[in-house]
Design an enzyme around this catalytic site. Structure first.
Site, PDB file in Angstrom:
ATOM      1  N   THR A 109       1.034  -1.105  -0.070  1.00 27.83           N
ATOM      2  CA  THR A 109      -0.017   0.072  -0.064  1.00 27.83           C
ATOM      3  C   THR A 109       0.899   1.359  -0.208  1.00 27.83           C
ATOM      4  O   THR A 109       0.612   2.341  -0.712  1.00 27.83           O
ATOM      5  CB  THR A 109      -0.832   0.012   1.413  1.00 27.83           C
ATOM      6  OG1 THR A 109      -1.793  -1.144   1.225  1.00 27.83           O
ATOM      7  CG2 THR A 109      -1.714   1.019   1.236  1.00 27.83           C
ATOM      8  N   GLN A 144      -5.426  -2.059  -3.128  1.00 25.74           N
ATOM      9  CA  GLN A 144      -5.304  -0.774  -2.439  1.00 25.74           C
ATOM     10  C   GLN A 144      -4.464   0.015  -3.509  1.00 25.74           C
ATOM     11  O   GLN A 144      -3.536  -0.195  -3.902  1.00 25.74           O
ATOM     12  CB  GLN A 144      -4.392  -0.778  -1.118  1.00 25.74           C
ATOM     13  CG  GLN A 144      -4.927  -1.567  -0.109  1.00 25.74           C
ATOM     14  CD  GLN A 144      -4.904  -3.155  -0.049  1.00 25.74           C
ATOM     15  OE1 GLN A 144      -4.395  -3.361  -0.925  1.00 25.74           O
ATOM     16  NE2 GLN A 144      -5.108  -3.563   1.111  1.00 25.74           N
ATOM     17  N   GLN A 166     -10.063   2.287  -3.855  1.00 22.98           N
ATOM     18  CA  GLN A 166      -9.706   1.958  -2.277  1.00 22.98           C
ATOM     19  C   GLN A 166      -8.378   2.647  -1.707  1.00 22.98           C
ATOM     20  O   GLN A 166      -7.367   2.544  -2.610  1.00 22.98           O
ATOM     21  CB  GLN A 166      -9.653   0.594  -2.286  1.00 22.98           C
ATOM     22  CG  GLN A 166      -9.112  -0.253  -1.132  1.00 22.98           C
ATOM     23  CD  GLN A 166      -9.238  -1.636  -1.100  1.00 22.98           C
ATOM     24  OE1 GLN A 166      -9.577  -2.374  -1.901  1.00 22.98           O
ATOM     25  NE2 GLN A 166      -8.857  -2.263  -0.028  1.00 22.98           N
ATOM     26  N   ASP A 167      -8.443   3.322  -0.693  1.00 26.85           N
ATOM     27  CA  ASP A 167      -7.337   3.965  -0.030  1.00 26.85           C
ATOM     28  C   ASP A 167      -6.837   5.032  -0.928  1.00 26.85           C
ATOM     29  O   ASP A 167      -5.492   5.205  -0.946  1.00 26.85           O
ATOM     30  CB  ASP A 167      -6.151   2.860   0.127  1.00 26.85           C
ATOM     31  CG  ASP A 167      -6.601   1.871   1.225  1.00 26.85           C
ATOM     32  OD1 ASP A 167      -7.744   1.595   1.851  1.00 26.85           O
ATOM     33  OD2 ASP A 167      -5.756   0.900   1.776  1.00 26.85           O
ATOM     34  N   ASP A 188     -12.397   3.038   2.530  1.00 29.09           N
ATOM     35  CA  ASP A 188     -11.204   3.621   3.581  1.00 29.09           C
ATOM     36  C   ASP A 188     -10.404   4.531   2.989  1.00 29.09           C
ATOM     37  O   ASP A 188      -9.033   4.698   2.844  1.00 29.09           O
ATOM     38  CB  ASP A 188     -10.384   2.404   4.009  1.00 29.09           C
ATOM     39  CG  ASP A 188     -11.004   1.214   4.592  1.00 29.09           C
ATOM     40  OD1 ASP A 188     -12.273   1.460   5.238  1.00 29.09           O
ATOM     41  OD2 ASP A 188     -10.545   0.046   4.440  1.00 29.09           O
ATOM     42  N   ARG A 244     -14.017   3.127   9.896  1.00 26.26           N
ATOM     43  CA  ARG A 244     -13.835   1.822  10.369  1.00 26.26           C
ATOM     44  C   ARG A 244     -12.653   1.737  11.342  1.00 26.26           C
ATOM     45  O   ARG A 244     -11.633   2.603  11.184  1.00 26.26           O
ATOM     46  CB  ARG A 244     -13.768   0.806   9.238  1.00 26.26           C
ATOM     47  CG  ARG A 244     -14.672   0.759   8.236  1.00 26.26           C
ATOM     48  CD  ARG A 244     -14.557  -0.506   7.450  1.00 26.26           C
ATOM     49  NE  ARG A 244     -13.398  -0.682   6.770  1.00 26.26           N
ATOM     50  CZ  ARG A 244     -12.862  -1.941   6.367  1.00 26.26           C
ATOM     51  NH1 ARG A 244     -13.363  -2.903   6.501  1.00 26.26           N
ATOM     52  NH2 ARG A 244     -11.709  -2.096   5.593  1.00 26.26           N
ATOM     53  N   TRP A 246      -9.707   0.979  12.115  1.00 30.16           N
ATOM     54  CA  TRP A 246      -8.559   0.366  11.559  1.00 30.16           C
ATOM     55  C   TRP A 246      -7.531   0.100  12.868  1.00 30.16           C
ATOM     56  O   TRP A 246      -6.700  -0.750  13.208  1.00 30.16           O
ATOM     57  CB  TRP A 246      -7.872   1.220  10.688  1.00 30.16           C
ATOM     58  CG  TRP A 246      -6.421   0.297   9.827  1.00 30.16           C
ATOM     59  CD1 TRP A 246      -6.284  -0.889   9.908  1.00 30.16           C
ATOM     60  CD2 TRP A 246      -5.401   1.408   9.437  1.00 30.16           C
ATOM     61  NE1 TRP A 246      -4.929  -1.054   9.008  1.00 30.16           N
ATOM     62  CE2 TRP A 246      -4.630   0.168   8.892  1.00 30.16           C
ATOM     63  CE3 TRP A 246      -5.059   2.576   9.146  1.00 30.16           C
ATOM     64  CZ2 TRP A 246      -3.518   0.472   8.200  1.00 30.16           C
ATOM     65  CZ3 TRP A 246      -3.890   2.935   8.469  1.00 30.16           C
ATOM     66  CH2 TRP A 246      -3.122   2.005   7.941  1.00 30.16           C
TER      67      TRP A 246
END
Length: 326
Positions: A109, A144, A166-167, A188, A244, A246
């Site tokens: 990531t 990600q 995503q991300d 996220d 969320r 994490w």
């Protein structure tokens, strides 16, 4: 709520006193046309700076789509990247966490970022950071795809766009200020463990099914980190969690924020760990819109009082008066 009083009087002692340099010493021009600018590549402009950069340098990036992966190394502080407008100056790349890197291993990531910042006192104005990877299907692994990663203290983003799925925005570590920015993603799409204030920003979901705006990664009660969103708005598609957990001590507050009807009534997700419900801090304060109704929220989130909200809703949350120079 003792810690609210603690945070309210905090000087964020884990961070050193910030000493910004506001006035530029010189300007570098990046343009698609080599006749017009000093460089045609943003990375080439950054590479031209000394390895330890002691003065404020403005890199003016003229309109155009710059398809390149950019990294600012640790020693190159005091860089300002300024575009011709977020809709006109775009930096884009398409790596994901599973993309194979030069060493033959997946980038992860962290390494997927189109634009990575590793030096303090970074400023970006009126520019788009984009990861071109499309929205992954539900349950996909290794998708990600970071548009921008900020891994240094005292960074400011003004009128910027962060586009991905995503991300999208890896708000990794340090104190950061985002003003009048547009941040788009699916799952996220604002994540990390920074101490960050988002003011007047537009958070736009492109989730096809379930998604989440934030995944804040605070891992210890001793960490002075968290995300605060003030006078923002949340729109888009999908069924969206505000956040969320994490990190087990994840901390996120939304204040004076408009929320569209895409927000799930529960509001928050415990990342599959009920123990986190006892240690996270998720709050709302005077939010509006069909998605802001507090009645259906999980019992371990809270609607903040004036006193509880106070530490989160201005620049003191990130010691901004010390280092922000607009």
């Amino acid at each position: 709520m003792k810690w609210v009083n603690f945070v309210g009087g905090l000087k964020h002692s884990v961070f050193k006193t910030a000493k910004n340099i506001a006035f530029p010493s010189y300007t570098i021009i990046v343009a698609k046309n080599p006749v017009v600018g000093d460089f045609t590549s943003i990375q080439d402009a950054i590479d031209s700076l000394p390895s330890i950069n002691p003065v404020r340098v403005v890199i003016k990036v003229y309109a155009g789509v710059y398809t390149e992966k950019v990294s600012i190394p640790q020693g190159k502080s005091f860089i300002t990247i300024e575009g011709d407008g977020a809709d006109k100056t775009i930096i884009q790349w398409g790596d994901t966490a599973q993309t194979t890197g030069p060493n033959g291993q997946p980038l992860g990531t962290n390494g997927s970022a189109t634009f990575g910042v590793n030096a303090p006192y970074f400023i970006a104005k009126n520019i788009t950071f984009k990861n071109t990877t499309p929205v992954p299907p539900p349950g996909a692994v290794g998708k990600q795809a970071v548009a921008l990663r900020i891994s240094a203290d005292t960074a400011t983003f003004l009128g910027c766009r962060f586009l991905g799925a995503q991300d999208t925005l890896y708000d990794h570590q340090g104190r950061h200020y985002y003003k009048d920015c547009f941040i788009e993603g699916s799952v996220d799409f604002i994540f990390g463990n920074s101490l960050s204030l988002f003011e007047g920003c537009h958070l736009h979901a492109i989730a096809q099914n379930a998604g989440a705006v934030t995944a804040q990664g605070r891992s210890s009660i001793l960490q002075d980190t968290g995300f605060s969103f003030v006078n923002c708005k949340v729109t888009g598609s999908g069924a969206l969690y505000l956040g969320r957990a994490w990190g087990p001590f994840s901390r996120v507050v939304f204040a004076y924020t408009y929320m569209d009807n895409i927000i799930l009534p529960k509001g928050w997700d415990n990342w599959g760990d009920p123990n986190r419900e006892m240690t996270v801090f998720y709050g709302q304060y005077k939010c509006t819109g069909p998605g802001a109704t507090f009645a259906g929220r999980v019992s371990w989130s809270r609607e903040l009082t004036d006193e509880e909200a106070k530490p989160f809703i201005d620049l003191s949350f990130i010691d901004g008066s010390e280092w922000i120079r607009l």
